[in-house]
Design an enzyme around this catalytic site. Sequence first.
Site, PDB file in Angstrom:
ATOM      1  N   ARG A 200       0.808  -1.216   0.000  1.00 52.30           N
ATOM      2  CA  ARG A 200       0.000   0.000   0.000  1.00 52.30           C
ATOM      3  C   ARG A 200       0.843   1.269   0.000  1.00 52.30           C
ATOM      4  O   ARG A 200       0.532   2.239  -0.690  1.00 52.30           O
ATOM      5  CB  ARG A 200      -0.934  -0.015   1.215  1.00 52.30           C
ATOM      6  CG  ARG A 200      -1.910   1.153   1.275  1.00 52.30           C
ATOM      7  CD  ARG A 200      -2.801   1.030   2.493  1.00 52.30           C
ATOM      8  NE  ARG A 200      -3.629  -0.158   2.423  1.00 52.30           N
ATOM      9  CZ  ARG A 200      -4.817  -0.197   1.820  1.00 52.30           C
ATOM     10  NH1 ARG A 200      -5.297   0.900   1.245  1.00 52.30           N
ATOM     11  NH2 ARG A 200      -5.521  -1.306   1.800  1.00 52.30           N
ATOM     12  N   GLU A 221     -24.880  -3.037 -24.210  1.00 54.47           N
ATOM     13  CA  GLU A 221     -24.516  -3.142 -25.623  1.00 54.47           C
ATOM     14  C   GLU A 221     -23.300  -4.041 -25.828  1.00 54.47           C
ATOM     15  O   GLU A 221     -23.284  -4.879 -26.739  1.00 54.47           O
ATOM     16  CB  GLU A 221     -24.234  -1.743 -26.180  1.00 54.47           C
ATOM     17  CG  GLU A 221     -25.461  -0.847 -26.229  1.00 54.47           C
ATOM     18  CD  GLU A 221     -25.119   0.622 -26.401  1.00 54.47           C
ATOM     19  OE1 GLU A 221     -26.056   1.445 -26.440  1.00 54.47           O
ATOM     20  OE2 GLU A 221     -23.915   0.954 -26.488  1.00 54.47           O
TER      21      GLU A 221
END
Length: 574
Positions: A200, A221
């Site tokens: 991190r 779509e």
Amino acid sequence: MCSARPHHLNRYVLGSVKTSFTRKSPAKKLFSIVGPQSSLIGLTAVCQSPNTVYEHETPNFDTVCGVGIRCMDPTLKFSILLLLLGLGCHSWGSHNSSTAVNASPIKNDFEHCERVVKKWAFSSLQQEVKDKHTLRDLLFFLHVPRTGGRTYFHCFLRKLYYSSLECPRSYDKLRFDPRKQQCRLLVTHDDYSMMSKLPRERTSVVTILRNPVDRVFSTYEFSVEVAARFLVHPNLTSATQMTRRIRAKTKGVSTLDIWPWKYLVPWMREDLFTRRDGRKLRGSNNFQGKDPYNMEEIVMPLHKFINHPIAQEVVHNGATFQVAGLTNNSYLSVAHEVRHCVHKYKLLGDHVLQVAKKRLDDMLYVGLTEEHRESATMFANVVGAQVISQLGGSNSSEESATDSKSEQNYSDSDSKPDNNDLRNRTPNGKESEFASPETVEPAKGNMTVEELMESYEDCISNLRKSQTLRHNASLKRISPANFTKEARLQVPEAVLQQIRQLNHLDLELYKHAQNIFAKQHKRNFGITEIWRRMLKSSYGTGIKVLSLGATLVLLLLAFHVFVNAKRRTSKVKV
């Protein structure tokens, strides 16, 4: 003598007795409790005498056994009263107990969910990011589906990073290994929970968001488009078998391996084959309606798609759950329970939204699909400039040679079909003249931000041409359904409103992203700096021409003023 009277007559007898009492009569109170049809008096003993009571007669309490006050034993009367009161209290108590029992689990479940969600949110909000404006060793591009991230990957990041610097198998978490030496770039549809696998303190995160309504349209779509590529096969069984054989032979990552398409594409594929088989059985090829988003005989209508449980799980509010790290693809053990609670109790969604907003605040860069040019320019200057500075001369010819031999064979979900027969082919079946994203060459050697932008413009031009050809080839198989921006305008407002309601968290997150984008723009570019960068970019050519034209006009105007002034001076001297 008393005998048993039929039950239907008893009703009339009791009814007559009840209606003939005076208001102060204690017997009336008793009958008011018992009622004319009480089951306690199944057979009423009535004396066989001329004084037998019927509905129209006045009762004689001396002759009506079991009903009259004089005939009834006081102990019996008291017992009946206690029995009736007990039954009434039991019935009332049972009803309230049942209500309490039913309400208790609901209340307890909400309180449990609230504790789970708040605990997760509290721990997530405690994570601090220091110096978020500086690029760190590892760049994590959190790719929200259908936001244009594919373009950034191929036309920006692959110009900056060689494949040897990419974390193995981006978009495929099953083979992901962040411990790889020199791993500097991770691009994936995985959610923010991936950070639990990364260092991190050495990782910077970037992402792009899109208007939620447009993103839902695009997701629908694209799911249909990819699924339609399988219609070259005679049936669904043939399509799935061929897919398994191809995936077993290739090293690349298939669309069917990637979230969320691994859920959406098979679902749409099965639906398309079912509808095609139905048309064949009916022998029907006549399609009514001009709205491609509501052609039920060919493809699942949009309004059914958005209400399906699969769409509820992986599409709606997808950006918020992805940025929060709570998709059904999450690495967090608590993710499923938190997501379940938020779906069940909408009120708890605000906690997830707050975490997602903070995650955006802590990112190095947040782009907007709708602000394409401004986002691209900002990415090049905020991210690209720092990558160039960090890598320096590492992009040498030696590394380029190593990169070309790399075993990694990445394929983005938005660009590679599952069937190799359809790959990079035109509608006529010929090889496309346009380079596919997989063959885009990375830039060699060092480059400037301006050169990066010029390279980006050339890249997206080829990418869009290739994408358009593939898009048109797929939709021909489900003609006359053809998804266009113009066709979206035909979708009823009721459907659009439902999409907004189903994506209320994403709408709020998108507004927050717009605010972040405005602040980024203000922080990184002053008016003078924006003008300078736009002039140096490839799409600043028009501005340059306008500037040159304006300069010439001003010069001509100044010359005209000068000549006129000189003439006036000459006349005065004469």
